[in-house]
Design an enzyme around this catalytic site. Structure first.
Site, PDB file in Angstrom:
ATOM      1  N   LYS A 144       0.820   0.332   6.937  1.00  0.00           N
ATOM      2  CA  LYS A 144      -0.474  -0.188   6.513  1.00  0.00           C
ATOM      3  C   LYS A 144      -1.472   0.040   7.639  1.00  0.00           C
ATOM      4  O   LYS A 144      -1.293  -0.461   8.750  1.00  0.00           O
ATOM      5  CB  LYS A 144      -0.362  -1.675   6.184  1.00  0.00           C
ATOM      6  CG  LYS A 144      -1.619  -2.272   5.586  1.00  0.00           C
ATOM      7  CD  LYS A 144      -1.373  -3.707   5.139  1.00  0.00           C
ATOM      8  CE  LYS A 144      -2.584  -4.304   4.460  1.00  0.00           C
ATOM      9  NZ  LYS A 144      -2.324  -5.700   3.997  1.00  0.00           N
ATOM     10  N   GLU A 195      -5.429   1.218   4.059  1.00  0.00           N
ATOM     11  CA  GLU A 195      -4.569   2.063   3.244  1.00  0.00           C
ATOM     12  C   GLU A 195      -3.106   1.753   3.528  1.00  0.00           C
ATOM     13  O   GLU A 195      -2.767   1.255   4.602  1.00  0.00           O
ATOM     14  CB  GLU A 195      -4.823   3.545   3.560  1.00  0.00           C
ATOM     15  CG  GLU A 195      -6.262   3.976   3.398  1.00  0.00           C
ATOM     16  CD  GLU A 195      -6.487   5.365   3.972  1.00  0.00           C
ATOM     17  OE1 GLU A 195      -7.546   5.932   3.686  1.00  0.00           O
ATOM     18  OE2 GLU A 195      -5.597   5.869   4.713  1.00  0.00           O
ATOM     19  N   VAL A 196      -2.248   2.079   2.554  1.00  0.00           N
ATOM     20  CA  VAL A 196      -0.800   1.967   2.714  1.00  0.00           C
ATOM     21  C   VAL A 196      -0.215   3.350   2.476  1.00  0.00           C
ATOM     22  O   VAL A 196      -0.476   3.973   1.440  1.00  0.00           O
ATOM     23  CB  VAL A 196      -0.189   0.940   1.741  1.00  0.00           C
ATOM     24  CG1 VAL A 196       1.325   0.880   1.908  1.00  0.00           C
ATOM     25  CG2 VAL A 196      -0.806  -0.431   1.957  1.00  0.00           C
ATOM     26  N   GLY A 234      -6.659  -0.720  -0.325  1.00  0.00           N
ATOM     27  CA  GLY A 234      -7.122  -2.077  -0.542  1.00  0.00           C
ATOM     28  C   GLY A 234      -8.416  -2.327   0.197  1.00  0.00           C
ATOM     29  O   GLY A 234      -9.031  -1.403   0.759  1.00  0.00           O
ATOM     30  N   GLY A 235      -8.809  -3.579   0.227  1.00  0.00           N
ATOM     31  CA  GLY A 235     -10.074  -3.909   0.859  1.00  0.00           C
ATOM     32  C   GLY A 235     -10.058  -3.709   2.358  1.00  0.00           C
ATOM     33  O   GLY A 235     -11.108  -3.501   2.968  1.00  0.00           O
ATOM     34  N   MET A 236      -8.880  -3.774   2.979  1.00  0.00           N
ATOM     35  CA  MET A 236      -8.812  -3.669   4.438  1.00  0.00           C
ATOM     36  C   MET A 236      -8.340  -2.304   4.916  1.00  0.00           C
ATOM     37  O   MET A 236      -8.480  -1.997   6.099  1.00  0.00           O
ATOM     38  CB  MET A 236      -7.876  -4.749   4.996  1.00  0.00           C
ATOM     39  CG  MET A 236      -8.404  -6.161   4.816  1.00  0.00           C
ATOM     40  SD  MET A 236      -7.346  -7.380   5.594  1.00  0.00           S
ATOM     41  CE  MET A 236      -7.438  -6.881   7.300  1.00  0.00           C
ATOM     42  N   ASP A 277      -3.252 -16.122  -1.152  1.00  0.00           N
ATOM     43  CA  ASP A 277      -3.790 -14.987  -1.909  1.00  0.00           C
ATOM     44  C   ASP A 277      -2.732 -14.460  -2.883  1.00  0.00           C
ATOM     45  O   ASP A 277      -2.531 -13.249  -3.020  1.00  0.00           O
ATOM     46  CB  ASP A 277      -4.238 -13.871  -0.958  1.00  0.00           C
ATOM     47  CG  ASP A 277      -5.125 -12.842  -1.665  1.00  0.00           C
ATOM     48  OD1 ASP A 277      -5.663 -13.167  -2.748  1.00  0.00           O
ATOM     49  OD2 ASP A 277      -5.250 -11.712  -1.158  1.00  0.00           O
ATOM     50  N   GLY A 293      -1.402   3.658  -1.699  1.00  0.00           N
ATOM     51  CA  GLY A 293      -2.284   2.597  -2.168  1.00  0.00           C
ATOM     52  C   GLY A 293      -3.416   2.333  -1.200  1.00  0.00           C
ATOM     53  O   GLY A 293      -3.367   2.668  -0.018  1.00  0.00           O
TER      54      GLY A 293
END
Length: 617
Positions: free
Chosen positions: A50, A34-35, A30-32, A143, A28
């Site tokens: 992460k 990767e996972v 995201g904005g910050m 969030d 996955g």
């Protein structure tokens, strides 16, 4: 853990980017960052790593946000919160190591066909309990959205809340100053799920902002849309939904925080009655900074005391082991059959599958298969029925002996036969068993016994002592007691047989068909052998130590056929007068035979010549 964005493009990362972990694949983005799915090399378990985007890793504010998520997760330990394993940094970026959740996100689940209302309500209750716990530990998520809720398929689909990167801390000045990421009058979060006050000033938003987000998620779970402006009640959009859900959603989505639920605990109180089979929850205690310090000190002291206790116990075990070696202490030897027939406490009945045949000439009971349910009286160790077998599993503790006797009546006859496929295995080694072996010496070998049991402790037992050890026949029939050793036990399973004929000759066998062999010498109990048992015996199976298994246990008895009746012999009537003749005591010598010469041969008559005719003159 599923991908955060289904269209995420995998970027190459070296597997050994982080020391101690091997990156497997990207799951996955995201904005910050990767996972990645990864393997923790020290324990060999699967984890989620992460990684902060290397470009953002140069920005102190994003580094602080990353550290803030680690601090929030470290403060939480709950079954519905993703747990943290490790954190650190490399030369190019920062990383968090978290529990790997193998399952989709709530967002992905919403894209599938709608689920039943009770399932959705139960899942919402799990999310609420996670947030209730976080608020009790002074952490506000800020969030909450379906993307940040993962469903653990390996744990039955339970919900786990993740991504605490925007979390704030209550009643902790140091944490607030250390992770002060939100300036005044700045909005942070996802707009569709943010409370009105959080959109204006995220820094001043409190726990009630998370309650608003929970209301949005609950509404979307049932309708598939987020509530915007004037929205329809969920029960109107989803027929059959409990109308009480309308009141819960409406109260969560009040614009004014003072009109909402003031705590998640109050929300759970209204939600629990709608979830079938849910247990009432207890509100977590709100811990102050001093209380958290005390808890940490107690944990430290407790760990120190436990370590000291382990050292003391190991020292005591060593002293006891030396003392035993010097004293030469050993367990007293007890015959296996006598141990099985000892007082093992009151028996408890168990019902298994089997077959009972009660014919006029032959009666038979088979344990393990059939339409009947024979009763078994179990004493000592517990017993289990595994398909067609009767099994004594390995146990620890005082009761290492077990006896299972078939509770059947009417099995009387002159001829009896008991058979089963028997196995005896040593228990797997454990720490407690090794400790007992150090203190008391090696444990006895496991023994399985196929038995005929009578009254007042009378029995005959065919003993299987494991591979290599000799099979044995042990008996205790009143004053008659003894043991005979026979052939070596075959490896693994062995077919054993006890056979009694009408003359009371008992013979033990191993094997079947052409491989059937007598184990030892026959044991002669004599006619009416049932009296030796104090009555008709019953079949039983016993176990000493280890794991014992008897499959296809069969006991059959029958009456001996009656002896054939001889036909009467016809007797002729006696004569009217009987003359007694005296027999001389001296033997009469028969006269000798005199050889007579053969008669002389007859002389042949001499033929006369024919007369000559007269001469003519």
């Amino acid at each position: 853990m599923s991908s955060i964005e289904p269209t995420a493009i995998s970027r190459h990362r070296t597997p050994d980017l982080i020391t101690g972990y091997r990156l497997e694949k990207l799951v996955g983005t995201g904005g910050m960052g990767e996972v990645h799915k990864a393997t923790q090399l020290s324990l060999g378990r699967t984890v989620a790593v992460k990684l902060l985007n290397p470009e953002l890793a140069k920005d102190p504010s994003f580094i602080a946000r990353f550290q803030k998520e680690a601090a929030a997760l470290a403060a939480l330990s709950h079954p519905h919160v993703v747990s943290i394993v490790d954190k650190g940094n490399t030369t190019t970026t920062y990383y968090l190591v978290m529990e790997f959740v193998d399952g989709p996100s709530l967002r992905e689940l919403m894209r599938t066909p709608p689920q039943d209302s009770p399932v959705l309500l139960r899942r919402m209750l799990e999310i609420c309990r996670a947030i209730e716990y976080a608020h009790g530990r002074g952490v506000i998520h800020r969030d909450l959205k379906p993307e940040n809720i993962l469903l653990d398929q390996q744990a039955g689909g339970i919900a786990k809340v993740s991504d605490f990167g925007l979390a704030s801390f209550l009643d902790d000045a140091n944490a607030s100053s250390r992770y002060a990421l939100t300036s005044t009058h700045v909005s942070m979060g996802t707009v569709s799920y943010m409370a009105p006050e959080q959109r204006v000033d995220a820094k001043s938003a409190d726990a009630r902002a998370d309650i608003f987000s929970l209301g949005v998620i609950l509404y979307e779970m049932f309708t598939g849309e987020v509530p915007l402006g004037t929205f329809d009640l969920p029960s109107r959009r989803r027929p059959g939904l409990d109308p009480r859900v309308d009141g819960i959603v409406t109260r969560c989505l009040k614009p004014d925080p003072a009109d909402r639920y003031q705590t998640v605990t109050a929300l759970i109180t209204d939600l629990e009655p709608l979830v079938p089979g849910s247990l009432p929850s207890l509100a977590p205690l709100r811990l102050t900074r001093m209380q958290r310090f005390r808890h940490a000190m107690r944990r430290l002291v407790g760990a120190t005391l436990r370590a000291a206790a382990v050292v003391v116990v190991l020292a005591a075990l060593a002293v006891l082991g030396v003392a035993w070696l010097r004293a030469g202490e050993r367990r007293p030897a007890v015959a296996p059959g006598a141990a099985i027939m000892a007082d093992l406490g009151p028996p408890s009945p168990r019902t298994g599958t089997g077959r009972l045949e009660t014919g006029a000439e032959k009666r038979k009971v088979v344990l393990g298969e059939g339409p009947d349910a024979p009763s078994v009286l179990v004493a000592g160790r517990p017993v289990a029925f595994e398909e067609k077998a009767l099994v004594f599993p390995a146990v620890d503790g005082q009761s290492r002996v077990g006896r299972a006797r078939l509770d059947v009546v009417g099995l009387e006859g002159d001829i009896a036969e008991l058979t089963a496929r028997v196995r005896a295995d040593a228990p797997p080694p454990t720490f407690s068993r090794r400790a007992r072996a150090m203190l008391y010496g090696p444990a006895p070998e496991p023994v399985a016994a196929l038995m005929l049991v009578g009254s007042t402790g009378r029995y005959v037992a065919l003993l299987h002592n494991g591979a290599g050890a000799p099979l044995a026949l042990e008996w205790a029939l009143g004053e008659r007691r003894g043991t005979m050793l026979g052939l070596a036990s075959p490896e693994g399973e062995a077919r054993l047989e006890l056979s009694l004929d009408a003359d009371g000759v008992l013979q033990a066998y191993v094997g079947s068909g052409k491989d059937r062999r007598a184990i030892a010498e026959p044991l002669d109990l004599g006619p009416g052998w049932q009296e030796q048992f104090g009555g008709a015996p019953t079949p039983a199976f016993g176990c000493v130590e280890g794991t014992c298994r008897a499959e296809g246990l069969t006991y059959a008895v029958r009456r001996a056929p009656p002896l054939p009746v001889e036909a009467p012999v016809a007797v002729s009537p006696p004569p009217t007068r009987t003359v007694a003749v005296a027999v001389p005591t001296k033997a009469v010598v028969p006269p000798k035979r005199v050889a007579t010469p053969p008669p002389p041969p007859k002389r042949q008559p001499i033929k006369q010549p024919p007369p000559k005719p007269p001469k003519r003159r």
